[in-house]
Scaffold this motif. Structure first.
Motif, PDB file in Angstrom:
ATOM      1  N   ARG A  95       0.803  -1.226   0.000  1.00 38.36           N
ATOM      2  CA  ARG A  95       0.000   0.000   0.000  1.00 38.36           C
ATOM      3  C   ARG A  95       0.835   1.276   0.000  1.00 38.36           C
ATOM      4  O   ARG A  95       0.353   2.345   0.362  1.00 38.36           O
ATOM      5  N   SER A  97       1.789   3.259  -2.244  1.00 37.83           N
ATOM      6  CA  SER A  97       1.291   4.359  -3.075  1.00 37.83           C
ATOM      7  C   SER A  97       0.140   5.113  -2.407  1.00 37.83           C
ATOM      8  O   SER A  97      -0.129   6.254  -2.754  1.00 37.83           O
ATOM      9  N   LYS A  98      -0.509   4.492  -1.434  1.00 39.69           N
ATOM     10  CA  LYS A  98      -1.650   5.123  -0.766  1.00 39.69           C
ATOM     11  C   LYS A  98      -1.258   5.836   0.530  1.00 39.69           C
ATOM     12  O   LYS A  98      -2.100   6.445   1.170  1.00 39.69           O
ATOM     13  N   SER A 100       0.598   8.558   3.162  1.00 42.78           N
ATOM     14  CA  SER A 100       0.866   9.992   3.160  1.00 42.78           C
ATOM     15  C   SER A 100       2.350  10.227   2.852  1.00 42.78           C
ATOM     16  O   SER A 100       3.179   9.321   2.966  1.00 42.78           O
TER      17      SER A 100
END
Length: 141
Positions: A95, A97-98, A100
């Motif tokens: 994850r 790329s998702k 912060s």
């Protein structure tokens, strides 16, 4: 007077004390279990990152089995906590790329720490090959 009539008149029902928070201020009775307050996502992230750093410091790599649980010290009193490090590392990689920017930077810093150990993966691969083939057969040259 029933509870509907009491509400219309503004009287608080028996559950009003629970919703008002009065129940939280009391001290727990002897033998009663106390549930700790839930941690924020930022606090859990910091604990997971500390566990990853501890694992890397001890093992020299960050190739963590999915089911691995790392035990870390979380406070000055020596309190210990079990962290599902394998799941954290796997989920963070999947994850990335998702995440912060701040969390991605923390992962990049951790990745640089791992990458700074040049040859960690090569050593693990060589060890695996030598286990399968034997130390003499695994050498090339």
């Amino acid at each position: 007077m029933d509870h509907r009539a009491a509400r219309r008149l503004g009287a608080a029902g028996p559950s009003a004390a629970v919703f008002a928070g009065d129940d939280r201020s009391r001290t727990p009775a002897e033998g009663e279990t106390v549930v700790p307050a839930r941690r924020s996502q930022d606090e859990r992230w910091a604990v997971n990152l500390a566990a990853a750093r501890q694992f890397h410091g001890r093992e020299g790599h960050l190739i963590v089995p999915r089911k691995h649980v790392e035990t870390i010290t979380v406070d000055a009193d020596g309190g210990q906590e079990a962290v599902k490090l394998g799941a954290f590392v796997d989920n963070s990689r999947r994850r990335a790329s998702k995440l912060s920017n701040q969390r991605r930077a923390a992962l990049d810093e951790l990745s640089a720490l791992v990458a700074g150990d040049t040859g960690a993966i090569a050593r693990l691969a060589a060890d695996a090959i030598s286990c399968v083939l034997g130390p003499d057969e695994s050498r090339v040259g």
